[in-house]
Structures are given as C-alpha cells and as structure tokens.
Design an enzyme around this catalytic site. Structure first.
Site, PDB file in Angstrom:
ATOM      1  N   TYR A 124       0.827  -1.210   0.000  1.00 43.27           N
ATOM      2  CA  TYR A 124       0.000   0.000   0.000  1.00 43.27           C
ATOM      3  C   TYR A 124       0.862   1.261   0.000  1.00 43.27           C
ATOM      4  O   TYR A 124       0.376   2.348   0.334  1.00 43.27           O
ATOM      5  CB  TYR A 124      -0.933   0.017   1.215  1.00 43.27           C
ATOM      6  CG  TYR A 124      -2.115  -0.920   1.087  1.00 43.27           C
ATOM      7  CD1 TYR A 124      -1.927  -2.298   1.061  1.00 43.27           C
ATOM      8  CD2 TYR A 124      -3.418  -0.437   0.999  1.00 43.27           C
ATOM      9  CE1 TYR A 124      -3.004  -3.163   0.952  1.00 43.27           C
ATOM     10  CE2 TYR A 124      -4.502  -1.297   0.891  1.00 43.27           C
ATOM     11  CZ  TYR A 124      -4.290  -2.655   0.869  1.00 43.27           C
ATOM     12  OH  TYR A 124      -5.359  -3.515   0.758  1.00 43.27           O
ATOM     13  N   LYS A 170       5.738 -14.340   4.330  1.00 46.08           N
ATOM     14  CA  LYS A 170       6.086 -15.192   3.187  1.00 46.08           C
ATOM     15  C   LYS A 170       7.607 -15.102   2.984  1.00 46.08           C
ATOM     16  O   LYS A 170       8.103 -14.829   1.881  1.00 46.08           O
ATOM     17  CB  LYS A 170       5.305 -14.709   1.945  1.00 46.08           C
ATOM     18  CG  LYS A 170       5.367 -15.623   0.743  1.00 46.08           C
ATOM     19  CD  LYS A 170       4.544 -16.901   0.868  1.00 46.08           C
ATOM     20  CE  LYS A 170       4.760 -17.796  -0.336  1.00 46.08           C
ATOM     21  NZ  LYS A 170       4.079 -19.097  -0.215  1.00 46.08           N
ATOM     22  N   ASP A 231      -5.145  -7.492   4.816  1.00 45.36           N
ATOM     23  CA  ASP A 231      -6.368  -7.117   4.105  1.00 45.36           C
ATOM     24  C   ASP A 231      -7.128  -8.370   3.676  1.00 45.36           C
ATOM     25  O   ASP A 231      -8.331  -8.516   3.920  1.00 45.36           O
ATOM     26  CB  ASP A 231      -5.989  -6.269   2.886  1.00 45.36           C
ATOM     27  CG  ASP A 231      -7.199  -5.890   2.051  1.00 45.36           C
ATOM     28  OD1 ASP A 231      -8.213  -5.478   2.636  1.00 45.36           O
ATOM     29  OD2 ASP A 231      -7.128  -6.025   0.813  1.00 45.36           O
ATOM     30  N   ASP A 235     -10.718 -10.312   5.568  1.00 48.74           N
ATOM     31  CA  ASP A 235     -12.019 -10.573   4.925  1.00 48.74           C
ATOM     32  C   ASP A 235     -12.390 -12.046   5.067  1.00 48.74           C
ATOM     33  O   ASP A 235     -13.546 -12.382   5.344  1.00 48.74           O
ATOM     34  CB  ASP A 235     -11.992 -10.206   3.429  1.00 48.74           C
ATOM     35  CG  ASP A 235     -12.431  -8.771   3.181  1.00 48.74           C
ATOM     36  OD1 ASP A 235     -12.184  -7.917   4.065  1.00 48.74           O
ATOM     37  OD2 ASP A 235     -13.013  -8.487   2.114  1.00 48.74           O
TER      38      ASP A 235
HETATM   39  C1  IPM Z   1     -10.117  -2.518   3.845  1.00 51.64           C
HETATM   40  C2  IPM Z   1     -10.458  -2.148   2.435  1.00 51.64           C
HETATM   41  C3  IPM Z   1      -9.488  -1.088   1.934  1.00 51.64           C
HETATM   42  C4  IPM Z   1      -8.091  -1.680   1.953  1.00 51.64           C
HETATM   43  C5  IPM Z   1      -9.813  -0.527   0.540  1.00 51.64           C
HETATM   44  C6  IPM Z   1     -11.221   0.051   0.520  1.00 51.64           C
HETATM   45  C7  IPM Z   1      -8.838   0.488   0.088  1.00 51.64           C
HETATM   46  O1  IPM Z   1     -10.424  -3.283   1.639  1.00 51.64           O
HETATM   47  O2  IPM Z   1     -10.182  -1.636   4.722  1.00 51.64           O
HETATM   48  O3  IPM Z   1      -9.796  -3.676   4.106  1.00 51.64           O
HETATM   49  O4  IPM Z   1      -7.674  -2.324   0.996  1.00 51.64           O
HETATM   50  O5  IPM Z   1      -7.413  -1.503   2.957  1.00 51.64           O
HETATM   51 MG    MG Z   2     -10.177  -5.095   2.759  1.00 50.29          MG
END
Ligand code: IPM
Ligand code: MG
Length: 337
Positions: A124, A170, A231, A235
């Site tokens: 990022y 990794k 990230d 999820d």
């Molecule tokens: C998160 C989201 C963000 C990220 C996006 C919206 C930029 O997926 O907060 O996990 O990738 O960090």
């Molecule tokens: Mg995310």
C-alpha cells in the site's frame, strides 16, 4: 470528556453510522460529537476526498468513527481513496480486526481472534509504475513500521490477556522484506520476554495461514501481518463472525483511533433502511475499549449486540428469514443496553 469526529461518508455509511452514534450517546452521555466530511460525495462537492478540516477535527478529537466511501471503478483525475488518505495522513499504522463468534449468525461458536494488520506500508506504499508494458509495484517493509506494529500487538495482547501470537509472512519467497518483518517482530517479542511477559509465538506462511483460516480458525488467537496479507486474511476471517455486516475494525495511531466497519458503502442497498448497523456499532465499541479505555462500557455494547442477535434468532444470514431493518436492529440493541 470524550470527543468524537463522525464521518458517515457515502452509501450505507449514512445509515449505519448515525445508528452507532446513538448507541455511543446512550452509553457515554457526555460524549461530544462533531460531524465531518470525506468520500466520493465530498470529492464531488469540493474536489478532494478528505477536507483539510476533517483531518484537523480528527486530530483534535483523537477519535473518529468512519462509515464507508464509494470509489469510482475508473480512474478519476485527482481522486484518491479517502480511507487510504486518512490512514496515511494521520499515521494510523495499525489496523485491529477482531473476529469473534457471534450468537446465531456465526457458522461456529469457538472463534476469538484479533488480526493486527500493518496499515502504513507494504503493497500500500503507493509506489506503482508502468512503462513499455511492464508494471511494477514496490512493496516496502521497514524495520521501524515492523517494530511499531509488533509493539502494538504486544500491547493488545497484554491488555486483553492473550496467549498466542501468529506471525504471518512469506519469508520463504521474500527473505529480505518478510525476513525483516519476521525478525523484527521476534525481536520485540523477545524484549517483552526478558521483562517477564511470555507468550507462545508461531510463524505461519501466509498461504498456510489462509488454509488454516478455513480449516481450523479456532486455533488463532492474535495474528500480526503485513498490509495486503492482513487485508485479505481479515475478509476471510470475517466469514466466521457472520460476514462483513458484522465485522468491526479500528485504525490506530499514537493516541488516535479511527473506527470503521470492514464492509463498504454497498450502493445497491443504500437508502433503503435495510443496512445492518452491527459492524458499525461493534466498531464504535472498539473506540470505547481501546481509545477511551472504558472496558465496562465496551463490554455492555458487545453484550447488547449479542443479546439482540439471540432475540432476533437470525438476521437474514439464512435467506428464508427476513432481515430486520437498520432501525429495528438499532432499537433492539438500544433496548438491551
Ligand atoms: C479494507 C479495504 C481497503 C483496503 C480498501 C477500501 C482500500 O479493503 O479496509 O480492508 O484495501 O485496505
Ligand atoms: Mg479489505
């Protein structure tokens, strides 16, 4: 007196954040709130995704509750994701993503993990180039950022009396970058050990970690990892608390926190009064616990959410059951507070 900057943003942020604010105002009656703008609506009005005064207000309050922002699916000149801008400008270097089994909606009952995602660098870093059909992204790992995310993880472990830390990396393929991350986290863990605070530490390669997230999620306690791995894994982890509508997060810097439901702005259901406010409410509870350090109040919010889920029996995870609307869920949680 605690102060909070509220940024509903776009889409269902405009529905779930006011709901979460009502919960906070009930539990912390002297809370001072200030509203601020960020996101796509903000960009269309003012030409920037985050207003400078929004930054100032968050800094001044030391705490913010952020909803969600819509981003266009094509590149728009001058537009930059509001949440990425906020994380970077406010140096919110850690992203706490707790995932716990919730009554009724969770696919299993034995999960209680906290993912600590490095939030400031890695993939990022924004260093992407393209030339002559060759695109590259630079993944930056520094000792400084690895050190502070490791310290943050240890502080959380101490505060919550957690026992096991999984370092996810990794380093078999990325020995310099992920080797540095892993070694720095281990060094911080050792320094705590020397002061008498001992925990179990394990290392897991990220692909194996993803498999375990599906096969044995109950084995996770606290996980620390780099930005993109965090990230993705967060999820996946959110599945276990009943999905993204239930998953809270807290972006943390030094003396500053911005809570944010993990879900997005959900334009398809926005404005219909049907968005689930629970992720936003649980995110608000993270501010209460980690920024204002009011453990009892945070416990009460979480308990009211749990009780409400039990009373509802289902929130539409089961498609045959009609999901109650935002207001109905909120009213029930307020009644249980
Ligand atoms: C998160 C989201 C963000 C990220 C996006 C919206 C930029 O997926 O907060 O996990 O990738 O960090
Ligand atoms: Mg995310």
């Amino acid at each position: 007196m605690p102060k909070l900057c509220i940024i509903p943003g776009d889409g269902i942020g405009l529905e779930v954040i006011p709901a979460a604010v009502q919960v906070l105002e009930k539990i912390i009656p002297d809370l001072e709130v200030v509203y601020a703008e960020a996101g796509w609506n903000c960009f269309q009005k003012y030409g920037v995704s985050v207003l400078p005064q929004t930054m100032d207000t968050i800094r001044d309050c030391g705490a913010a509750l952020f909803g969600a922002v819509s981003s266009p699916s094509h590149q728009v000149q001058g537009y930059r994701s509001a949440i990425l801008t906020l994380r970077q400008e406010l140096d919110l270097f850690a992203n706490l993503r707790p995932v716990r089994s919730l009554p009724v909606v969770s696919p299993r009952a034995d999960i209680d993990m906290i993912l600590v995602r490095e939030n400031s660098e890695g993939l990022y870093s924004g260093l992407e180039t393209i030339q002559d059909g060759r695109a590259t992204a630079t993944r930056v790992i520094t000792r400084q950022a690895s050190f502070r995310i490791a310290k943050q993880s240890m502080r959380i472990m101490q505060q919550l009396n957690r026992k096991k830390l999984s370092i996810i990396h990794k380093a078999n393929v990325l020995p310099l970058t992920d080797g540095l991350f892993r070694d720095t986290v281990r060094e911080v863990v050792s320094s705590y050990e020397q002061q008498g605070y001992c925990i179990d530490v394990e290392e897991i390669l990220v692909d194996v970690a993803a498999f375990r997230m599906l096969s044995d999620p109950q084995k996770y306690d606290v996980l620390v990892t780099t930005n993109l791995f965090g990230d993705i894994l967060s999820d996946a982890a959110a599945y276990w608390c009943g999905g993204l509508g239930m998953a809270p997060s807290l972006n943390l810097g030094e003396g500053i926190g911005l809570a944010e439901p993990v879900h997005g702005s959900a334009p398809d259901i926005a404005g219909k009064g049907i968005a689930n406010p629970i992720a936003a409410i649980l995110s608000a509870a993270l501010l209460v616990r980690f920024i204002w350090q009011q453990q009892e109040a945070a416990n009460q919010i979480e308990a009211a959410v749990h009780q409400s889920l039990i009373e509802f029996g289902d929130l539409g995870i089961n498609p045959s059951v009609h999901m109650p609307g935002t207001q109905v869920i909120l009213n029930r949680i307020l009644a249980n507070l």
